[in-house]
Design a protein around this motif. Structure first.
Motif: not given
Length: 799
Positions: A653-658, A704-710, A727-733
């Motif tokens: 969905l975001t193209g980021l790592k999982n 759309y919200l998750i994609q833009n957050m990514g 997971k969901g709207t949770r991201f880790v950096v």
């Protein structure tokens, strides 16, 4: 002391009448005039008939009746001591339904026969038949009872013959004859072939007075002597005291009769057999007039036709074979055909009861499939082991077994014989027939030979039907194997594959327990992957130990194990308790390109409608091995998919790592930070979704919200930072070489997020409240788990 010489009271004959039509009510009127009879029930579906339409038929009664009225024929079953059921329907098919009731005590008779019997009984024995008062008229030879029988039986017997059960007609003939003659004993004998002797096809005892009869039993060979004498002389034999010759007196002493007659009967000029009549009662003596009466009765066309048909039926079972063939060739289920076939045998043979067992091709047990003459119905439930009991002995030796009762009252009772006749087709037992017969239509050896065609047609029908059913079941199960196997192979979740494979194996093989073992690659051990039907009980735990032994044998030999007895396999290595509930086993290796994947074992084949278990057979083995190919392929595919999943590290969905990539990199980054004495920060980001604005948010807007957050995270953090959608709207950096300065980066991201405009379905802008949490190595934590635990405790971000 004075001895009481008074005779015991004789119980009235209890009668039920079926049919409230004119015929039935005429019969009812005859019955009510007999003080020795008691009508206990009248049955008719016509309510008007039950309301006594007597006036329409011109009948009136001078007493009150107390019998029950019913429109249900099954009400007869409630009368346990019923003696006689009289049928006024004049319908052979309806008449047959009375026999299907299997009443334990009642005999069945048509109303025409009953009225003749009651008319004869109502006339004094010595009353002569006188017509008019002309003194010049020649005196009549026969009594009035005998005249009635001669006049009425001529027209009645042809109507009955072939339409009603032979045994019932025999009873009527003997009862009428013995009543007309005041006799006690009667029997029909025919001569099938001279070398076979005379064979009794019917007999009847009638106690005229209340006296106890003498212990009469016809000795072996006497009938042949009498029959040969009558046949040779072509005349009757009448023995009455005083006896003219010594052999006559010896013969009567042996038979214990006071008077005796044997009358030959013929079909045209062909000798068929003899009619035997005996008398020990002290009533009116027989005279030559009585002998002439019997000779005339036998010569009547209707009687000759009936006796001829009886002899042909008794001398051959071809009519029964023909009837059975017509029944068994009908396009009906086997169970229905067997029920009709056994009912036909009961009617034809005059059997008291019949049990028909069919051999279960899977368990080998003899399963009761049809029964006639028993109130307790056990079809499909009662089972007999093929190697136990008399029936098992008959089946194993391939020949019939006949037992005859010895403890019975001669003259009053007939000895009960039980015949166990195995059904053998192509040297294989397919079933067992058990017949209880009070008198065999032939001597046993000849009867056994003549019954062979009956057994053959039954066996062929059962064998062909069982083969068709077995093949149909096999084809059906093969289809199930293919369907279940294809669904299994399409499943990528390994745990689900293990569960589905075990459950489907239990269903296909009808097994009580299943154990699926999978080989551990590192240690080469066979570990339990899944079990079905097992619980945390001592016997089930012991089964796992037993299965380990069997699985080891299967793995070493790469061959299936099929055994009806676990003890034969594991007794040397594992002592089984006496009441161990598992008996039979089928275990196969799971192979994929000659590589052992595991083993699949099923225990205790369950028999439907029974409380016992059977053994698995070669058909089960064939099904199991075919299904095992699907299980092996599914396990390999699930393993490959699992390995591929481990290589996939990009979130679609975001193209980021999982998440998988995070747990791969985090240990590496921690080791690097430790080695080079650097800091490493872990940042968790999420949205506060407890706000009511996020309730029932459409999936499209949510994505759309998750994609833009990514996108914002990718723009806000450095290239060396590792951004992960958790997971969901949770991201880790993951931020290498970053300490407390992570707050500056977090501030930039919050500013970008606040500029993001997200609208709900009502085109209202949603407030995005950020939650965040972070921890840093080595200040906050030294271990990965602790680092994650502290960072995941997020709080609302405050500027």
């Amino acid at each position: 002391m004075t001895q009481n010489l008074r005779k015991p009271a004789i119980r009235k004959v209890k009668v039920a009448l079926v049919g409230g039509n004119q015929e039935g009510l005429i019969t009812l009127a005859s019955l009510t005039r007999d003080l020795a009879a008691e009508v206990v029930m009248l049955i008719d579906q016509d309510q008007k008939a039950l309301a006594f339409r007597l006036h329409e038929y011109g009948f009136t009664f001078d007493k009150i009746f107390t019998f029950a009225l019913s429109s249900d024929i099954n009400a007869l079953k409630s009368i346990r001591d019923l003696d006689l059921i009289i049928d006024a329907s004049d319908d052979p098919r309806a008449h047959q339904s009375l026999y299907r009731l299997n009443h334990p005590t009642a005999q069945i008779m048509t109303s025409q026969c009953a009225r003749i019997l009651w008319e004869i009984k109502s006339i004094p024995i010595n009353e002569t038949a006188v017509e008019g008062f002309d003194l010049t008229e020649t005196p009549r030879l026969f009594s009035r009872r005998q005249e009635i029988l001669l006049n009425k039986v001529e027209a009645l017997l042809p109507r009955l013959t072939g339409n009603y059960p032979e045994d019932e007609i025999n009873r009527f003939c003997f009862d009428a004859l013995l009543r007309a003659l005041e006799g006690n004993w009667g029997a029909f004998y025919f001569e099938d072939m001279p070398e076979e002797g005379f064979i009794r096809i019917a007999n009847r005892f009638l106690l005229i007075s209340g006296e106890e009869p003498p212990p009469y039993r016809l000795k072996e060979g006497l009938v042949d002597l009498i029959g040969d004498w009558v046949k040779k002389k072509k005349t009757f034999l009448f023995l009455t005291p005083p006896y003219q010759e010594r052999w006559m007196e010896s013969l009567m002493t042996a038979m214990k009769f006071r008077q005796y007659m044997a009358i030959p009967f013929f079909d045209q000029d062909r000798f068929l057999g003899i009619l035997e009549l005996g008398k020990w009662d002290d009533g009116v003596d027989w005279t030559m007039a009585d002998v002439e009466f019997i000779k005339k009765w036998v010569s009547l066309e209707g009687v000759k036709g009936y006796l001829s048909s009886v002899c042909k039926t008794g001398s051959s079972l071809e009519p029964l074979v023909w009837n059975l063939r017509n029944i068994l060739e009908q396009p009906k289920p086997l169970q229905e055909k067997l029920d009709e076939g056994t009912a036909e045998m009961v009617s034809f043979l005059g059997a008291s009861s019949i049990l028909l067992f069919v051999k279960d091709p899977e368990s080998g047990d003899l399963v009761l499939q049809s029964q006639v003459g028993y109130s307790l119905k056990m079809k499909g439930i009662y089972r007999m082991k093929p190697d136990e009991g008399i029936g098992g002995a008959a089946l194993s030796k391939g020949g019939p077994v006949y037992l005859k009762e010895d403890d019975f009252q001669p003259g009053i009772q007939e000895p009960m014989g039980v015949l166990y006749y195995p059904l053998i087709i192509r040297d294989q037992g397919v079933g067992l027939l058990v017949l209880e017969i009070k008198h065999l239509a032939h001597p046993y050896q000849k009867w056994k030979k003549d019954f062979k065609p009956v057994a053959e047609i039954l066996g062929i029908s059962i064998s062909s039907d069982v083969e068709r059913r077995t093949m149909a079941q096999k084809v059906l199960k093969l289809n199930v194997v293919n369907e279940e196997g294809l669904e299994l192979v399409s499943t990528t979740n390994r745990d689900k594959v293990l569960m589905m494979a075990s459950a489907s194996a239990a269903m296909i093989l009808e097994a009580e327990g299943v154990i699926l073992r999978v080989k551990e690659k590192e240690s080469e051990r066979l570990l339990v992957g899944y079990t079905y039907g097992l619980h945390n009980e001592p016997m089930d735990k012991l089964l796992l130990q037993v299965d380990a032994i069997i699985a080891s044998q299967v793995a070493d030999s790469r061959q299936a194990v099929l055994s009806p007895s676990l003890k034969n396999i594991v007794e040397k290595k594992e002592k089984l308790p006496p009441k161990f509930p598992y008996h039979s086993v089928l275990s196969i290796p799971l192979l994929e390109q000659d590589e052992l994947i595991g083993t699949l074992s099923v225990y205790n084949k369950v028999i439907v409608n029974s409380f016992v278990t059977a053994s698995f057979n070669d058909t089960d083995k064939e099904l199991m091995e075919k299904y095992g190919l699907f299980v092996s392929k599914a396990l390999v595919k699930a393993k490959e998919f699992q390995n591929r999943e481990k290589l996939i590290t990009i979130d679609d969905l975001t193209g980021l790592k999982n998440e998988r990539y995070l747990f791969l990199r985090l240990p590496e980054e921690l080791k690097r930070a430790e080695r080079y004495k650097r800091k490493l920060s872990l940042l968790f980001l999420d949205l506060d979704k407890n706000a009511k604005e996020f309730a029932n948010l459409p999936v499209v807007i949510y994505d759309y919200l998750i994609q833009n957050m990514g996108r914002l995270i990718r723009e806000s953090f450095r290239n060396v930072d590792i951004a992960v959608r958790f997971k969901g709207t949770r991201f880790v950096v993951l931020l290498p070489d970053t300490g407390r300065k992570v707050t500056e980066t977090l501030s930039r991201f919050h500013e970008s997020l606040s500029s993001l405009a997200i609208y709900n379905q009502k085109k209202e802008r949603l407030p995005l409240r950020l939650l965040s949490g972070f921890s840093t190595y080595p200040e906050d934590a030294l271990m990965m788990e602790e680092l994650i635990q502290k960072a995941s405790k997020m709080t609302p971000y405050e500027v």
